[in-house]
Write an enzyme that holds these catalytic residues in place. Structure first.
Site, mmCIF file in Angstrom:
data_model
loop_
_atom_site.group_PDB
_atom_site.id
_atom_site.type_symbol
_atom_site.label_atom_id
_atom_site.label_comp_id
_atom_site.label_asym_id
_atom_site.label_seq_id
_atom_site.Cartn_x
_atom_site.Cartn_y
_atom_site.Cartn_z
ATOM 1 N N HIS A 85 -32.091 2.592 12.048
ATOM 2 C CA HIS A 85 -31.760 1.598 13.066
ATOM 3 C C HIS A 85 -31.064 0.413 12.424
ATOM 4 O O HIS A 85 -31.143 0.205 11.213
ATOM 5 C CB HIS A 85 -33.020 1.130 13.797
ATOM 6 C CG HIS A 85 -33.685 2.222 14.554
ATOM 7 N ND1 HIS A 85 -33.220 2.667 15.761
ATOM 8 C CD2 HIS A 85 -34.768 2.982 14.266
ATOM 9 C CE1 HIS A 85 -33.996 3.645 16.197
ATOM 10 N NE2 HIS A 85 -34.932 3.863 15.310
ATOM 11 N N THR A 139 -33.802 6.979 -1.722
ATOM 12 C CA THR A 139 -32.916 6.115 -0.943
ATOM 13 C C THR A 139 -31.447 6.431 -1.156
ATOM 14 O O THR A 139 -30.608 5.956 -0.409
ATOM 15 C CB THR A 139 -33.154 4.643 -1.309
ATOM 16 O OG1 THR A 139 -32.900 4.466 -2.709
ATOM 17 C CG2 THR A 139 -34.586 4.218 -0.986
ATOM 18 N N LYS A 140 -31.138 7.195 -2.225
ATOM 19 C CA LYS A 140 -29.746 7.571 -2.478
ATOM 20 C C LYS A 140 -29.701 9.007 -2.984
ATOM 21 O O LYS A 140 -30.710 9.564 -3.407
ATOM 22 C CB LYS A 140 -29.077 6.612 -3.458
ATOM 23 C CG LYS A 140 -29.740 6.512 -4.806
ATOM 24 C CD LYS A 140 -29.068 5.438 -5.638
ATOM 25 C CE LYS A 140 -29.764 5.270 -6.967
ATOM 26 N NZ LYS A 140 -29.145 4.231 -7.762
ATOM 27 N N ARG A 154 -35.770 7.039 -9.007
ATOM 28 C CA ARG A 154 -34.757 6.815 -10.041
ATOM 29 C C ARG A 154 -34.735 8.014 -10.991
ATOM 30 O O ARG A 154 -35.706 8.760 -11.099
ATOM 31 C CB ARG A 154 -35.023 5.523 -10.796
ATOM 32 C CG ARG A 154 -36.291 5.537 -11.593
ATOM 33 C CD ARG A 154 -36.691 4.160 -12.111
ATOM 34 N NE ARG A 154 -37.818 4.239 -13.003
ATOM 35 C CZ ARG A 154 -39.058 4.496 -12.653
ATOM 36 N NH1 ARG A 154 -39.354 4.738 -11.396
ATOM 37 N NH2 ARG A 154 -40.023 4.528 -13.541
#
Length: 163
Positions: A85, A139-140, A154
């Site tokens: 969102h 997150t990536k 990581r």
């Protein structure tokens, strides 16, 4: 005796629920195991490859697409979401294009192992043969053949695979 009968009925019912759930997927490979306690929201946008397993209590929000490759193991209590969102609190509950631009598909490539209690966020691709350690928040995107852990996840080390 009654406990044995109840246990067998529960297992039978959960097996039926799991098979019915797999029938709702966009694509479901062969020899796929999805525990009946899992939730797949928007199953029509969820695809899973051959020989993959999703352990108990995992939740998948597939509104914008979630793809799991072949030979994957997703451990219990994981969360995978293609939905996000906007940051502005006044705009969060609007149903418009602003919310859509923050939502992106998730791709989990072949031979990936995801540990317990992992959270995979929208737009992430986890490359072939990679491992995500328990409790990580991804997150990536993760390149192929790597181990990632932590919050946020990581890089830890490159996997040396036998050719």
């Amino acid at each position: 005796m009654i406990k044995k009968i109840v246990f067998r009925l529960e297992r039978w019912f959960l097996g039926l629920k799991s098979e019915r759930m797999k029938g709702d997927f966009k694509r479901c490979g062969t020899n796929v195991s999805v525990d009946a306690t899992c939730q797949v929201i928007y199953p029509q946008n969820f695809a899973i490859g051959d020989n993959s397993l999703i352990a108990p209590y995992t939740t998948i929000y597939a509104a914008f697409g979630v793809t799991v490759g072949k030979n994957c193991l997703i451990s219990s209590n994981c969360g995978i979401s293609s939905i996000n969102h906007v940051i502005n609190s006044d705009d969060r509950h609007r149903d418009d294009q602003d919310n859509i631009k923050y939502s992106k598909p998730v791709v989990i490539d072949d031979n990936v192992w995801i540990g317990m209690n992992v959270c995979v966020l929208p737009g992430v691709t986890i490359g072939k043969n990679s491992i995500i350690g328990s409790g990580s928040v991804v997150t990536k995107s993760v390149p192929p053949n790597e181990i990632w852990v932590g919050n946020p996840a990581r890089f830890i080390k490159k996997l040396e695979l036998n050719a």
